[in-house]
Design an enzyme around this catalytic site. Structure first.
Site, short mmCIF file in Angstrom:
data_model
loop_
_atom_site.label_atom_id
_atom_site.label_comp_id
_atom_site.label_asym_id
_atom_site.label_seq_id
_atom_site.Cartn_x
_atom_site.Cartn_y
_atom_site.Cartn_z
N GLN A 169 0.88 -1.22 0.04
CA GLN A 169 0.05 -0.06 0.08
C GLN A 169 0.76 1.33 0.00
O GLN A 169 1.61 1.59 1.04
CB GLN A 169 -0.88 0.05 1.31
CG GLN A 169 -1.56 1.19 1.56
CD GLN A 169 -2.16 1.31 2.98
OE1 GLN A 169 -1.28 1.45 3.80
NE2 GLN A 169 -3.43 1.27 3.22
N GLY A 170 1.01 2.15 -1.01
CA GLY A 170 1.71 3.25 -1.00
C GLY A 170 0.84 4.52 -0.64
O GLY A 170 -0.01 5.29 -1.48
N TYR A 171 0.57 4.89 0.62
CA TYR A 171 -0.12 6.02 1.19
C TYR A 171 0.64 6.99 1.74
O TYR A 171 0.88 8.15 1.47
CB TYR A 171 -1.49 5.35 2.20
CG TYR A 171 -2.52 5.04 1.52
CD1 TYR A 171 -2.51 4.42 0.31
CD2 TYR A 171 -3.80 4.52 2.42
CE1 TYR A 171 -3.60 4.00 -0.17
CE2 TYR A 171 -4.83 3.86 1.96
CZ TYR A 171 -4.78 3.66 0.57
OH TYR A 171 -5.93 3.15 0.09
N SER A 172 1.41 6.60 2.96
CA SER A 172 2.15 7.59 3.81
C SER A 172 3.43 8.25 3.00
O SER A 172 3.83 7.25 2.29
CB SER A 172 2.57 7.18 5.09
OG SER A 172 1.36 6.69 5.81
N SER B 171 4.63 -1.74 4.45
CA SER B 171 4.52 -3.04 4.50
C SER B 171 4.79 -3.97 3.55
O SER B 171 4.11 -3.82 2.66
CB SER B 171 3.34 -3.63 5.61
OG SER B 171 3.03 -2.57 6.39
N GLU C 251 -9.32 -1.52 7.08
CA GLU C 251 -8.09 -1.84 7.72
C GLU C 251 -8.26 -1.44 9.39
O GLU C 251 -7.88 -2.13 10.14
CB GLU C 251 -6.75 -0.84 7.37
CG GLU C 251 -5.58 -1.05 8.23
CD GLU C 251 -4.44 -0.14 7.82
OE1 GLU C 251 -3.26 -0.87 7.69
OE2 GLU C 251 -4.52 1.11 7.53
#
Lengths: 357, 402
Positions: free
Chosen positions: B125-128, B160, B243
């Protein structure tokens, strides 16, 4: 698998809520709080008419034949309203006879308790936190009781007092009997006045079955339920205040510090609703879990309620510390719920022992 | 209130137990396969029988069963009892798949959902970003449409499993002229693309369970966007919700608490079991009050959902409650392990309900902080509870930066 309330249970709560909103709003509550009576007889009559006095008394004796959960849901709503009422003592006195009475004793008392003709209460503690049946010293000699009981709720209006005896037996004492003396205690929670009870060779009959621990457990669940309703109300009052009180040109509820405190209060109390639900359900359906569940529910919810009450005062600022503010009424209810029938550490220790720790 | 399951559900449970007894662990030739292969074969049987991937339509490889939270709970209980491999874990199955089912294009569902729910395609997951944590919508990783491709430049963090993932679902700024939330798109990026550099990110426990991902002119096809341009923020909302539910599990709190009790029973203090110490007994019973509240609140939410309703504000409290409990449990555990708290933990696995030995609890003590931050920090949870749950007004600064 249904961990929820029935429509009847929700209706019971709604009916009570609207009754309290109409007949005992904060202005009326304040009048009763500042007077000495500790309740309004008209309010009690209204509860009797709603069937609350006989909620857990079997139908054969004129009651509704419901369970502890139903009674606890009533206690929750009374807590929300900080409702001054002899409900607590009356419910436990009735349960004592339901659980421990002989047929004749049931026949003699339950119909009158259900109809409200007789008002009951309980006399358990003897001072020095002697709330547990194993700590009681009062003895019956030649069918007569002599001794002292402390902290009897609403004894001034009770007709029948269920008195705890050494060995966990329970005896029935009529307030009008010869040798019964009451002395008012300057109690902190004026919605539930307390009396010292002195008995001098008072004739008393003993209930057929020693049910003191069960009655104590029911009392713990009712206090937990009261604490939940009361604490929820304090959160609601604090949120409302934060939405209207202005400082620095904005409502204080816009400040993160206040917001976070209110969120933490909510997070502490709201999930604990199921704790008293489950303990009440266990009382009637899960005998192996009943005693421990009641102990944990009382310890947890009355502790959380006390903390919520402290936070509510803080959220209200200076006004929250005044006699004029309604917050103090619930703050003192928290003090009652926490100390009555024993403070949390004792119940936690008992829960630890019951778990085999 | 009735804590027993009805006959219909008990029959369902019996049927499921028979299925598990017949299929797991594998017998005969099946037993010779590797664990991964055994799990794959079993999972396909379980999908065919309607126990796994229930919310996924058949055309995308799921078993397409009507939503039934009680059955879902029975399945979880029985699979755990049989130690059988259930739903594929990980961020792809739990977060991307529901998002694609809800918002994805037809070809995206066909291509990405089946391998993901079989565990053959792994996602990150590419969020932060370093400058965008709680204020995620301020993210700066850019994606520019050049011809038929998005060209991506920027830097993601706390990713992660980026070192093992096949694909990333990623929030990028595609409309620099638009307002903050309206300028973001939700892109799918092949992790083998040239220009991607993955570096391990070592956290305070000493191990590296996260990564940083750097993008230099990374290209992904124009149609690898979920939803329209500038809709990425809305598309991503459903995933974050998933989540939160995943982390807020009361079951893990209960299991961890039971292991804490075992730790207190097996640890000596002053020549006797620590659990005989009155202070420890008090603390354990106090923590149990919170754990039970959390568990029963879960029952209540489950019941409300099974009747098609909601338990209101209670469902917003799960994550904060769970991380508060994790905190208290690990704090008492650290006290119990005593001198071991002076030593570095030795590479224990990420947060577990059953930490291994004293070192495991030291790791847990640190990880309980990670859990309170991941997926929305405790303070952000408090904002959500206060604003969406209690109806308090948003802070001025947050309002003005919209």
């Amino acid at each position: 698998m249904d961990f929820g309330l029935s429509e009847e249970q929700e209706l019971l709560q709604e009916t009570l809520r609207s009754f309290i909103a109409r007949d005992c709003p904060p202005t009326r509550l304040r009048e009763i709080f500042d007077a000495d009576a500790g309740h309004d007889p008209a309010h009690w009559n209204a509860l009797v008419e709603m069937g609350v006095a006989g909620l857990v008394i079997p139908e054969a004796y004129g009651g509704a034949g419901l369970e502890l959960l139903d009674l606890a849901l009533v206690a929750e709503v009374l807590g929300e309203g900080a409702f001054p009422s002899p409900f607590f003592g009356h419910s436990l006195a009735s349960l004592a006879i339901v659980l421990g009475g002989s047929d004749a004793q049931k026949e003699s008392w339950l119909p009158r308790l259900a109809s409200g003709d007789v008002l009951g209460t309980i006399a358990f503690g003897e001072g020095d936190e002697s709330w547990d049946p194993s700590a009681w010293q009062m003895r019956r000699v030649d069918e007569k009781l002599t001794g002292m009981k402390g902290y009897v709720p609403h004894a001034n209006v009770a007709d029948l007092i269920v008195v705890g005896l050494a060995g966990g037996e329970l005896a029935l004492v009529e307030r009008s009997a010869e040798g019964v003396k009451l002395e008012a205690i300057d109690a902190v929670d004026r919605t539930r006045p307390l009396y010292k009870l002195s008995l001098d060779a008072v004739v008393a009959e003993v209930l057929a079955v020693a049910a003191a621990s069960r009655v104590r457990d029911a009392g713990l669940v009712l206090l937990a339920a009261d604490a939940f309703g009361s604490a929820s109300k304090l959160v609601e009052m604090s949120v409302e205040y934060a939405k209207t009180r202005q400082q620095f040109g904005q409502v204080i509820g816009q400040f993160q510090a206040v917001k976070h405190q209110l969120a933490d209060m909510t997070t502490a109390i709201e999930p604990a609703r199921g704790l008293f639900w489950h303990a009440a359900y266990a009382f009637d359906h899960l005998p192996d879990e009943a005693e421990r569940g009641a102990a944990l529910a009382k310890a947890h919810l009355t502790d959380v309620f006390m903390q919520t009450a402290r936070d509510a005062v803080e959220a209200h600022g200076g006004i929250g510390f005044t006699w004029e503010s309604d917050v103090q009424i619930w703050f003192k209810r928290a003090m009652f719920d926490r100390a009555f029938l024993g403070t949390p550490p004792g119940h936690r220790e008992r829960a630890a022992t019951l778990a085999g720790w | 209130m009735d804590l027993k399951y009805s006959e219909e559900y008990e029959a369902y449970r019996a049927e499921l137990r028979a299925f598990l007894a017949a299929n797991w662990p594998p017998k005969g030739a099946g037993a010779e396969l590797s664990f991964r292969e055994q799990a794959a074969v079993f999972r396909q049987h379980a999908i065919d029988a309607g126990y796994v991937a229930r919310g996924i339509p058949k055309q995308y490889g799921g078993s397409e069963r009507a939503a039934d939270v009680l059955k879902a709970r029975i399945i979880a209980e029985e699979f755990r009892r049989a130690k059988a491999p259930g739903e594929v874990r990980g961020i792809g199955a739990s977060m991307l798949v529901p998002t694609l089912i809800e918002k994805g294009a037809e070809w995206q569902k066909e291509r990405f959902v089946p391998p993901t729910i079989r565990g053959e395609m792994v996602w990150c997951q590419g969020y932060s970003e370093p400058g965008s944590g709680s204020d995620l919508a301020s993210l700066q990783t850019r994606a520019e449409l050049v011809g038929d491709e998005w060209v991506i430049n920027g830097h993601k963090v706390w990713t992660s499993g980026a070192d093992q993932a096949d694909f990333m679902f990623c929030l990028c700024r595609t409309e620099p002229e638009a307002k903050k939330h309206g300028g973001i798109s939700y892109l799918l990026i092949d992790m083998k693309s040239p220009g991607i550099e993955v570096r391990p990110l070592r956290q305070m426990t000493g191990t590296a369970d996260f990564c940083e991902v750097f993008f230099s002119d990374v290209r992904t096809p124009k149609d690898h966007i979920v939803g329209k341009r500038g809709e990425g923020w809305i598309v991503s909302r459903s995933t974050l919700k998933h989540e939160r539910d995943m982390i807020g599990s009361a079951e893990s709190s209960l299991l961890t608490f039971r292991n804490l009790v075992r730790l207190a029973q097996s640890t000596q203090r002053g020549g006797r079991p620590a659990i005989e110490d009155p202070a420890i007994r008090q603390e354990l019973a106090e923590i149990e009050g919170y754990v039970r509240s959390h568990v029963y609140s879960g029952y209540r939410q489950l019941t409300a959902a099974s009747k098609g309703g909601s338990a209101g504000i209670a469902s917003m409290l799960n994550k904060l409650t769970s991380s508060n409990i994790g905190h208290r449990i690990s704090r008492l555990a650290l006290e119990l392990v005593g001198d071991a708290g002076l030593c570095s933990p030795n590479g224990d696995p990420i947060m577990s309900v059953n930490p291994r030995g004293e070192s495991g609890w030291v790791t847990q003590y640190m990880w309980s902080l990670g859990i309170a931050i991941a997926g929305g920090t405790a303070n952000i949870q408090r904002n959500i509870i206060a604003e969406r749950g209690l109806g308090l007004p948003r802070e001025r600064a947050a309002q003005e930066s919209r």
